[in-house]
Design a protein around this motif. Structure first.
Motif, PDB file in Angstrom:
ATOM      1  N   CYS A 170       1.152  -2.844  -0.089  1.00  0.00           N
ATOM      2  CA  CYS A 170      -0.208  -2.624  -1.416  1.00  0.00           C
ATOM      3  C   CYS A 170      -1.029  -0.613  -0.851  1.00  0.00           C
ATOM      4  O   CYS A 170      -0.911  -0.398   0.238  1.00  0.00           O
ATOM      5  CB  CYS A 170      -1.182  -3.544  -0.791  1.00  0.00           C
ATOM      6  SG  CYS A 170      -0.664  -5.159  -1.632  1.00  0.00           S
ATOM      7  N   GLU A 171      -1.462  -0.889  -2.021  1.00  0.00           N
ATOM      8  CA  GLU A 171      -2.118   0.459  -1.477  1.00  0.00           C
ATOM      9  C   GLU A 171      -1.640   1.613  -1.154  1.00  0.00           C
ATOM     10  O   GLU A 171      -1.953   2.461  -0.155  1.00  0.00           O
ATOM     11  CB  GLU A 171      -3.970   0.302  -1.038  1.00  0.00           C
ATOM     12  CG  GLU A 171      -4.457   1.935  -1.861  1.00  0.00           C
ATOM     13  CD  GLU A 171      -6.033   1.376  -1.212  1.00  0.00           C
ATOM     14  OE1 GLU A 171      -6.581   2.142  -0.851  1.00  0.00           O
ATOM     15  OE2 GLU A 171      -6.430   0.241  -1.566  1.00  0.00           O
ATOM     16  N   THR A 172      -0.162   1.662  -1.621  1.00  0.00           N
ATOM     17  CA  THR A 172       0.404   3.073  -1.235  1.00  0.00           C
ATOM     18  C   THR A 172       0.283   3.779  -2.644  1.00  0.00           C
ATOM     19  O   THR A 172      -0.604   3.884  -3.579  1.00  0.00           O
ATOM     20  CB  THR A 172       1.844   2.995  -1.159  1.00  0.00           C
ATOM     21  OG1 THR A 172       2.292   1.996  -2.418  1.00  0.00           O
ATOM     22  CG2 THR A 172       1.864   2.059   0.020  1.00  0.00           C
ATOM     23  N   ARG A 173       1.369   4.769  -2.621  1.00  0.00           N
ATOM     24  CA  ARG A 173       1.282   5.744  -4.459  1.00  0.00           C
ATOM     25  C   ARG A 173       2.544   5.266  -4.620  1.00  0.00           C
ATOM     26  O   ARG A 173       2.348   6.380  -5.288  1.00  0.00           O
ATOM     27  CB  ARG A 173       0.704   7.242  -3.299  1.00  0.00           C
ATOM     28  CG  ARG A 173      -0.086   7.873  -3.082  1.00  0.00           C
ATOM     29  CD  ARG A 173      -0.432   9.456  -2.872  1.00  0.00           C
ATOM     30  NE  ARG A 173       0.255   9.814  -3.456  1.00  0.00           N
ATOM     31  CZ  ARG A 173       0.727  11.889  -3.250  1.00  0.00           C
ATOM     32  NH1 ARG A 173       0.592  12.173  -2.250  1.00  0.00           N
ATOM     33  NH2 ARG A 173       0.389  12.092  -4.692  1.00  0.00           N
ATOM     34  N   VAL A 174       3.510   4.811  -4.773  1.00  0.00           N
ATOM     35  CA  VAL A 174       4.601   4.374  -4.905  1.00  0.00           C
ATOM     36  C   VAL A 174       4.223   3.769  -6.274  1.00  0.00           C
ATOM     37  O   VAL A 174       3.272   3.263  -7.128  1.00  0.00           O
ATOM     38  CB  VAL A 174       5.551   3.052  -4.517  1.00  0.00           C
ATOM     39  CG1 VAL A 174       6.720   2.859  -5.017  1.00  0.00           C
ATOM     40  CG2 VAL A 174       5.882   3.817  -2.767  1.00  0.00           C
ATOM     41  N   ALA A 175       5.228   4.724  -7.598  1.00  0.00           N
ATOM     42  CA  ALA A 175       5.175   4.831  -8.879  1.00  0.00           C
ATOM     43  C   ALA A 175       6.013   4.423  -9.353  1.00  0.00           C
ATOM     44  O   ALA A 175       5.807   3.699 -11.108  1.00  0.00           O
ATOM     45  CB  ALA A 175       3.718   5.775  -9.088  1.00  0.00           C
ATOM     46  N   ASN A 176       7.088   4.831  -9.559  1.00  0.00           N
ATOM     47  CA  ASN A 176       8.248   4.711  -9.638  1.00  0.00           C
ATOM     48  C   ASN A 176       9.312   3.427 -10.404  1.00  0.00           C
ATOM     49  O   ASN A 176      10.244   3.040  -9.295  1.00  0.00           O
ATOM     50  CB  ASN A 176       9.004   6.083 -10.069  1.00  0.00           C
ATOM     51  CG  ASN A 176      10.394   5.960 -10.941  1.00  0.00           C
ATOM     52  OD1 ASN A 176      11.182   4.930 -11.373  1.00  0.00           O
ATOM     53  ND2 ASN A 176       9.949   7.503 -10.944  1.00  0.00           N
ATOM     54  N   LEU A 177       8.776   2.600 -11.338  1.00  0.00           N
ATOM     55  CA  LEU A 177       9.608   1.214 -11.410  1.00  0.00           C
ATOM     56  C   LEU A 177      11.522   1.682 -11.143  1.00  0.00           C
ATOM     57  O   LEU A 177      11.965   0.841 -10.264  1.00  0.00           O
ATOM     58  CB  LEU A 177       9.426   0.634 -12.726  1.00  0.00           C
ATOM     59  CG  LEU A 177       8.349  -0.039 -12.968  1.00  0.00           C
ATOM     60  CD1 LEU A 177       7.974  -0.170 -14.991  1.00  0.00           C
ATOM     61  CD2 LEU A 177       8.468  -1.322 -11.941  1.00  0.00           C
ATOM     62  N   SER A 208       7.498   7.457  -2.533  1.00  0.00           N
ATOM     63  CA  SER A 208       8.739   7.259  -3.400  1.00  0.00           C
ATOM     64  C   SER A 208       9.865   7.240  -1.798  1.00  0.00           C
ATOM     65  O   SER A 208       9.739   6.995  -0.690  1.00  0.00           O
ATOM     66  CB  SER A 208       9.502   8.685  -3.051  1.00  0.00           C
ATOM     67  OG  SER A 208       9.658   9.075  -3.240  1.00  0.00           O
ATOM     68  N   PHE A 209      11.376   6.477  -2.298  1.00  0.00           N
ATOM     69  CA  PHE A 209      12.738   6.217  -1.282  1.00  0.00           C
ATOM     70  C   PHE A 209      13.296   6.544  -1.110  1.00  0.00           C
ATOM     71  O   PHE A 209      13.543   7.166  -2.703  1.00  0.00           O
ATOM     72  CB  PHE A 209      12.281   4.366  -1.595  1.00  0.00           C
ATOM     73  CG  PHE A 209      11.602   3.803  -1.882  1.00  0.00           C
ATOM     74  CD1 PHE A 209      10.878   3.248  -0.269  1.00  0.00           C
ATOM     75  CD2 PHE A 209      10.807   3.328  -2.970  1.00  0.00           C
ATOM     76  CE1 PHE A 209       9.207   2.215  -0.401  1.00  0.00           C
ATOM     77  CE2 PHE A 209       9.762   2.239  -3.330  1.00  0.00           C
ATOM     78  CZ  PHE A 209       9.325   1.755  -2.400  1.00  0.00           C
ATOM     79  N   ARG A 210      14.433   7.209  -0.355  1.00  0.00           N
ATOM     80  CA  ARG A 210      15.194   7.290  -0.288  1.00  0.00           C
ATOM     81  C   ARG A 210      16.341   6.839  -1.018  1.00  0.00           C
ATOM     82  O   ARG A 210      16.302   5.252  -0.557  1.00  0.00           O
ATOM     83  CB  ARG A 210      15.507   8.040   0.999  1.00  0.00           C
ATOM     84  CG  ARG A 210      14.490   8.846   2.399  1.00  0.00           C
ATOM     85  CD  ARG A 210      15.409  10.123   0.844  1.00  0.00           C
ATOM     86  NE  ARG A 210      14.559  11.237   1.787  1.00  0.00           N
ATOM     87  CZ  ARG A 210      15.162  12.498   1.502  1.00  0.00           C
ATOM     88  NH1 ARG A 210      14.951  12.911   0.392  1.00  0.00           N
ATOM     89  NH2 ARG A 210      13.949  13.443   2.230  1.00  0.00           N
TER      90      ARG A 210
END
Length: 713
Positions: free
Chosen positions: A86-93, A68-70
C-alpha cells in the motif's frame, strides 16, 4: 540477527533507517523468518536474491520510492502467502503481474486498504471520522483471521475490535505456517535501486483518520451485486444494508482502469485483493472484462509459445506439404495467413517478458569542437525508406541526422541564429536525401543532406538548403505523397500551402477552424487529401482539388484535438484529444470506428499523441503528464501492454513528449521523453518489445526484431 537466524519468526524493520550495507547483506543472504516487515523502506526496484525460505508474509507498505520489480524478484519465494504494498509508487499492471505470477502460493495481496461503512454515511459525517464507531467495518482479510483462506463464504465480513483493527490493518501478524519463501535484493550500482534521498515518512494511525474525509470522493455504494465504475469495485448487499467503501493509501496501480479485474483474472489462486474477498462471481466477471479490454498476446494469440516451437511447426508443415500430392489436403495445418509465422514469432517474443528493452539514443561522432556537447531534441522522425536513419530537431534550433542503429551523426545543421525550437520535420519520399524543417519562429527550410557537411565547420554558410516564406508560430509541417507540396500549420486558424519545386508559398487557407490548428497531415497515398485537427474539438478532412473552402467532413470530439494521422493504408484516421481521448475514424466519411478505452487523468494540460505501429495493427499513445506509453490493438481497442519510463535516481520521473513507431521493425518505437525537474533534459528512448531486458544488469536478452506539450506532433 544472523546469530538467531534459525529461531527468528517475525522481523520488524519498519521505518528503520538502515543503510545500503545492511540492506545488501539482508538481500544477498536472507533470513529464516516467517514474517518480514519492511514498511517505509527505500527500494526503487525490488529484487529477490537471498534465502527467505520460511517467509509467508511480506509488508512493504509506505515504501514511497518503490516503482517496479525486477523480472525474477519473487522467483525464490515459493511459499509467500501474504504481500502488502500500500502507498507505494507501483503503477504498471503488466510488469507487476509478471513478477507476482512467480508466487504460486500467494492468496492475499494489498495495494490499497478499503474501509467499509454501513448506514450510507461517511465516518466524518456520522462519527466525526472516529473509527471507534460501530458503523465502521473492515472487510475480510486473512491477516485478521489468522486462518488459511481456502474457503471464503461470499457473505462473510468481520467486525473486529478496534484494538485488533489497528493491530492488523497496517501490519501482518505472524502465523504458524511452516512454509518457505526468498530474499530481497537491491542493486547497489549507480542505478540507485535503493533511494535514501527523500525524507523518511513517519506514519502513525492518525493518518488513517485524517485521510478518511479526503478519500471520501472515491466512496461508492455497493448494492445488489452490481459492479460500480470505480477501480476495484464490486457490488455487495448484506441483510438489506447498503455498504460504502472508502479507499485508503492506494498505490497508483489501483487507479488503472479495470485494475481489480485484471489482477483477479491474472492471479488464479488469489483469494483476497485489497482486503476484499475474491468470489466465484468476481472471477467470472473478471474473465469477461479481461477478454473485452485486454489482449493477452499480440494478434490475439491465446497461449504462449516458444520461438523454437513455432519454428519447429513451420518446418513440419513445409516438410509435409512437400510430401503431399497435389490432390490431397494437408493432414497437418498450421495457419492460413502469409504473415502467420511472422506474427506468431512476434507474439512469442513479446510474451516472453513484460520488461521490454529500453535504452537512450546516445549520439556521437559529430565534431562540434566541444567533446562535452549534448543535444536537446524536441522533435524527431524516422526516415521513410532508409531503415537506419532518423532526424531530430533541437530546442536550440539544430537539425541532426543520425544513424540510430549505431548512434553516429550523419549530418549536422547548426541553428546559426535562424531557428528556435524545431517543431516540424518531414522527409521527402521520392528524394530520400531531402527533408523539410520548421521552427516555432516561423522559419522553414528544405535541406539536402547529400550537400551538407558531416560536421560543423567554419565553412558552413547554409549550403544545401532552400528557404521558404515564414509561417509564424509554426507547430507542424507535412509533405504530400508526390513530394510536390507541403503544408504548414501553427498557432492560427490558417494553413499555408507551399510548392517544393518552386520554393515558394502558393496559398494560405484562412479560418479553417475556430481555434488554432495544432497538426496538419497529408494522406499517405492521395496527394490532394489532408486532415487537420484543432483545439476547437474538430477533426476535418480536406481536398485540394475542391479549393478547400469547406471540408469534406467534420468529426467533433468532446475535448480539444492534439494530433491526427492517417493509417499507412489511408483506411483510418487516428485522432488524439486532450487527456487520453483517442479515437479511430473511417477516413472515407469520418464515422467513428473505434474509441480506445484509456483512463483520463482529469488534467486539461495532459496533451495526448498517438501513432500507428506495425502498419495499422497497433497504435501507441502517450501523454505529456504521464510516464506511460500504451500499446493497443487498432482493430479491437484492447490494451496489449503499457511501457513505463523511469529515470535514474530520486526525483527523475519522466513524461512523454512525443513518440513514433519504427516503420521497419515490428514492435519497435522511439519516445521523446523529458524529466520532471527544472531545466530537465530531453532524450530519445528506443523501445524494443521483442527483446527483453536482463533486469539484473540492464542488458538486453537479444531476441532480434521481426523485419517488417501541445506544440506539434
Amino acid at each position: 540477527m544472523r546469530t538467531f537466524n534459525q529461531k527468528l519468526r517475525v522481523v520488524d524493520l519498519q521505518d528503520s533507517s538502515f543503510g545500503k550495507d545492511f540492506l545488501r547483506e539482508l538481500a544477498q543472504r536472507g533470513l529464516e523468518c516467517q514474517t518480514l516487515n519492511l514498511r517505509s523502506s527505500h527500494f526503487r526496484k525490488l529484487n529477490m536474491a537471498g534465502k527467505f525460505m520460511q517467509m509467508h508474509t511480506l509488508n512493504l507498505d509506505f515504501s514511497t520510492s518503490l516503482t517496479s520489480f525486477r523480472e525474477d524478484c519473487f522467483a525464490c519465494m515459493p511459499n509467500l502467502v501474504c504481500l502488502s504494498m500500500c502507498e507505494t509508487r507501483v503503477a504498471n499492471l503488466w510488469t507487476t503481474i509478471s513478477a507476482l505470477s512467480k508466487l504460486s502460493c500467494l492468496v492475499e495481496l494489498w495495494f490499497q486498504k478499503w474501509l467499509c461503512c454501513n448506514g450510507g454515511a461517511s465516518p466524518s459525517a456520522s462519527s466525526g471520522g472516529n473509527l471507534d464507531q460501530p458503523d465502521v467495518v473492515l472487510p475480510i482479510s486473512c491477516t485478521d483471521t489468522g486462518e488459511q483462506l481456502t474457503d471464503i463464504d461470499e457473505e462473510t465480513y468481520l467486525n473486529p475490535d478496534i484494538d485488533e483493527v489497528f493491530g492488523n490493518f497496517f501490519s501482518f501478524n505472524s502465523r504458524a505456517i511452516n512454509q518457505p519463501a526468498h530474499s530481497m535484493m537491491e542493486d547497489m550500482s549507480d542505478d540507485s535501486e535503493v533511494d535514501f534521498s527523500s525524507n523518511w515518512r513517519e506514519f502513525d494511525y492518525t493518518d488513517l483518520l485524517a485521510n478518511v474525509s479526503s478519500g471520501w470522493n472515491r466512496q461508492f455504494n455497493l448494492q445488489n451485486e452490481k459492479e460500480e465504475s470505480l477501480p476495484g469495485s464490486f457490488g455487495r448487499h448484506i441483510a438489506d444494508v447498503p455498504l460504502k467503501y472508502i479507499p485508503q493509501h492506494a498505490s497508483p496501480i489501483c487507479f488503472e482502469k479495470h485494475y481489480r479485474e485484471y489482477m483477479i483474472a491474472s492471479l488464479p489462486h488469489l483469494k483476497v485483493l485489497d482486503n476484499l474477498p475474491v468470489r466465484k462471481i468476481d472471477r467470472e466477471s473478471a474473465a469477461v472484462t479481461f477478454s473485452q479490454y485486454f489482449e493477452y498476446l499480440p494478434y490475439n494469440r491465446k497461449h504462449k509459445e516458444s520461438v523454437v516451437s513455432i519454428l519447429h511447426k513451420r518446418e513440419i508443415k513445409e516438410t509435409r506439404s512437400q510430401l503431399q500430392s497435389k490432390n490431397q489436403k494437408l493432414s497437418y495445418y498450421y495457419g492460413n495467413s502469409p504473415y502467420f509465422y511472422t506474427r506468431s514469432l512476434c507474439a512469442a517474443k513479446v510474451g516472453s517478458s513484460a520488461w521490454p528493452f529500453l535504452h537512450s539514443l546516445s549520439v556521437s561522432g559529430c565534431d562540434l569542437g566541444d567533446g562535452s556537447r549534448s543535444f536537446r531534441p524536441r522533435q524527431f522522425e524516422y526516415h521513410p525508406s532508409l531503415s537506419s536513419l532518423l532526424v531530430f530537431g533541437t530546442l536550440d534550433g539544430e537539425v541532426v541526422v543520425v544513424n540510430h542503429e549505431n548512434g553516429k551523426v550523419v549530418r549536422y545543421v547548426p541553428s546559426l541564429g535562424a531557428m528556435n525550437n524545431v517543431l516540424g520535420l518531414c522527409w521527402l519520399k521520392k528524394y530520400p536525401s531531402k527533408l523539410i524543417a520548421g521552427s516555432d519562429n516561423g522559419s522553414l527550410k528544405l535541406y539536402d543532406i547529400e550537400h551538407l557537411p558531416p560536421t560543423v565547420t567554419s565553412m558552413y554558410l547554409g549550403s544545401g538548403s532552400i528557404t521558404f516564406d515564414d509561417f509564424d508560430q509554426l507547430t507542424s509541417v507535412h509533405i504530400n505523397s508526390t513530394d510536390e507540396l507541403f503544408l504548414a500549420s501553427g498557432y492560427s486558424k490558417n494553413v499555408a500551402l507551399y510548392d517544393i519545386n518552386c520554393g515558394r508559398r502558393i496559398q494560405v487557407f484562412t479560418d479553417m477552424h475556430r481555434e488554432h490548428i495544432n497538426v496538419v497531415k497529408f494522406s499517405n497515398h492521395s496527394p490532394s487529401i489532408f486532415a487537420t485537427c484543432s483545439f476547437d474539438h474538430d477533426v476535418k478532412l480536406w481536398d485540394l482539388r475542391m479549393k478547400p473552402i469547406r471540408p469534406c467532413y467534420t468529426n467533433s470530439s468532446s475535448r480539444g484535438n492534439v494530433m491526427v494521422c492517417f493509417s499507412p493504408d489511408d483506411h483510418y484516421l487516428l485522432a488524439s484529444a486532450v487527456d487520453n481521448k483517442v479515437r479511430q475514424l473511417l477516413a472515407v466519411d469520418g464515422r467513428l470506428h473505434l474509441s480506445f478505452d484509456i483512463e483520463p487523468t482529469g488534467s486539461s494540460q495532459n496533451y495526448t499523441r498517438s501513432y500507428y505501429m506495425n502498419g495499422r495493427d497497433y497504435i501507441i499513445s502517450g501523454s505529456c503528464d504521464e510516464h506511460v506509453v500504451r500499446v493497443c490493438c487498432a482493430q479491437t481497442g484492447r490494451r496489449l501492454r503499457d511501457i513505463s519510463l523511469e529515470g535514474k535516481g530520486s526525483g527523475t520521473s519522466m513524461y512523454v513528449q512525443s513518440l513514433r513507431g519504427d516503420p521497419f521493425r515490428d514492435f519497435n518505437m522511439s519516445i521523446l521523453a523529458a524529466h520532471l525537474r527544472p531545466n530537465s533534459k530531453y532524450e530519445i528512448v528506443k523501445v524494443n518489445l521483442l527483446a527483453s531486458c536482463d533486469n539484473a544488469r540492464g542488458y538486453p536478452k537479444s531476441q532480434g526484431a521481426c523485419p517488417s506539450n501541445s506544440k506539434g506532433g
